[in-house]
Each structure stands twice: as C-alpha cells, then as structure tokens.
Design a protein around this motif. Sequence first.
Motif, mmCIF file in Angstrom:
data_model
loop_
_atom_site.group_PDB
_atom_site.id
_atom_site.type_symbol
_atom_site.label_atom_id
_atom_site.label_comp_id
_atom_site.label_asym_id
_atom_site.label_seq_id
_atom_site.Cartn_x
_atom_site.Cartn_y
_atom_site.Cartn_z
ATOM 1 N N ARG A 119 0.809 -1.219 0.000
ATOM 2 C CA ARG A 119 0.000 0.000 0.000
ATOM 3 C C ARG A 119 0.847 1.276 0.000
ATOM 4 O O ARG A 119 0.303 2.360 -0.182
ATOM 5 C CB ARG A 119 -0.919 0.018 1.233
ATOM 6 C CG ARG A 119 -2.010 -1.045 1.222
ATOM 7 C CD ARG A 119 -3.021 -0.791 2.337
ATOM 8 N NE ARG A 119 -4.050 -1.806 2.359
ATOM 9 C CZ ARG A 119 -4.056 -2.864 3.158
ATOM 10 N NH1 ARG A 119 -3.070 -3.019 4.035
ATOM 11 N NH2 ARG A 119 -5.028 -3.753 3.108
ATOM 12 N N PRO A 160 2.852 4.245 -1.310
ATOM 13 C CA PRO A 160 2.945 4.875 -2.632
ATOM 14 C C PRO A 160 4.344 4.731 -3.236
ATOM 15 O O PRO A 160 5.345 4.612 -2.521
ATOM 16 C CB PRO A 160 2.614 6.347 -2.345
ATOM 17 C CG PRO A 160 1.826 6.321 -1.075
ATOM 18 C CD PRO A 160 2.405 5.197 -0.276
ATOM 19 N N GLN A 195 8.400 6.028 -2.186
ATOM 20 C CA GLN A 195 8.553 6.246 -0.750
ATOM 21 C C GLN A 195 9.228 5.073 -0.031
ATOM 22 O O GLN A 195 9.135 4.953 1.179
ATOM 23 C CB GLN A 195 7.179 6.518 -0.116
ATOM 24 C CG GLN A 195 6.526 7.796 -0.627
ATOM 25 C CD GLN A 195 5.235 8.113 0.099
ATOM 26 O OE1 GLN A 195 4.852 7.406 1.019
ATOM 27 N NE2 GLN A 195 4.582 9.193 -0.296
#
Length: 231
Positions: free
Chosen positions: A215, A217, A220
């Motif tokens: 999950r 993004p 990152q």
Amino acid sequence: MTSIRTGEQGAGPEVGSASWVGKNGKLTAVPTGRRTRRRLPHLLVGVLLVVVCVGGALWWSSNAQDRVPVLAVARPLSVGHVLEPADVHEVEISAADAVATVPTEQASAVLGRRMATSLGPGSLLTPSSVGPATIPAAGYAVVAVALKPGQFPLELAPGSPVLVVLATSPPSATQLAGDDSTWPATVTGVAKAETDQNTVISLQLPGTTAPALARVPAGQVSLVLLAGGDR
C-alpha cells in the motif's frame, strides 16, 4: 697462618665452613659449600605447563576432527537457476551443528538441478535448496516494488537480506506494521524496467506485513543491504 676447624654449635661458624686465624687474631669464616636450593616448586610449574600444553593440543585436535566439509553458495543464486560447480564452494562446519547441509562428497546429488529458492553468497546449501520453487515460503509473501537509482544499493542480488525503509509512513501502513517504518525482507528477484529508469525488485517478507508494503505509494521506499545473517 693456622687453620682451625670449629665443630661446636653456637660457638663459631656453621658446619661446612672453614675458620682461619688472620693477622689480627680474629676468626674469619669462609664458606666451603653451597646449600642446595629447593627445586620442587619449579618442577611443579614445569609439569603444570606440560599438562596445559598437552590438553590444549588434544582439544584442538578433537575440534579439528569434528569438523565436516559441506557446500556453500559462492555467488548470488536466484530461484530457477540450474546449479553449476562454479556456484558453490567448500566450507567446514562443526559436526555438532544441527543444520541440514549438503556434504561435499554429495555434490553430484544437487549439481544440475534448479534452485528452489534464492540464496546469497556464503549461505549454506541445504537439500531443500534445490527442487520445485518454494517462493514464497510458508507464512511469507512476495511484494514487488519499483525503485529509482539511489533507492537501493547496486550490489543488490537475489538472496540478499535487506531492510525496507519507508520515507513516509501512511497511517494504513504503520497500523498494519505495528507502528514501525522498517521491515526485514529478502530479495527474490531484480529486473530492470524497459520503459523507464525504475528497477523492479521482488521482496519476500512475512505475510502479515506484506499488505502494508504493497500500500505504500511509489517512490517512498528505500532498501538497505544487510550483511548475511543480520536479518
């Protein structure tokens, strides 16, 4: 000058010495022998040193005889790779270690077979290292992340232990990961994307934390390469 022997206790020099009358009329004691030194303590120290040396030699010999030659990985190996002689080398481990290994004399039983998992250099080869693919392992999951140059070490290869570091921690990710922004993982594949500068890296990590990483993004996540066994 006259020599006079004195044999009475307490009346002159000790027995075993000669007394001479000098010009001044006084008796002068001249030792004629040396007392025997006690050598027993020195002998005990010598015997003790010999015992210690012999014991150390026996201990070293016993440990040397208890070591057995086994196969270890010589270079990064990915799942599905056909094992070749250059992929492995011989190492010695203690025979007392309760580890499933492949003895050197049984190399023919694993050479020519496909790797069932990805292993990094220095890993011990086990009977389960070859055969049908076992990725992901039981209780684990594989997540693919697309990383740009600078977000992962160039030395990254299948089998490398890494630490996944989040640049930011979205609430959903931190909740599932126990409010932690770093996760240990193992690289299972590295592929250069053809359309952009990204490199797709497959990571195996516990199934409880894999959804959290999926999950996060893009952009990152960074990977830190760990030494073997630091996982």
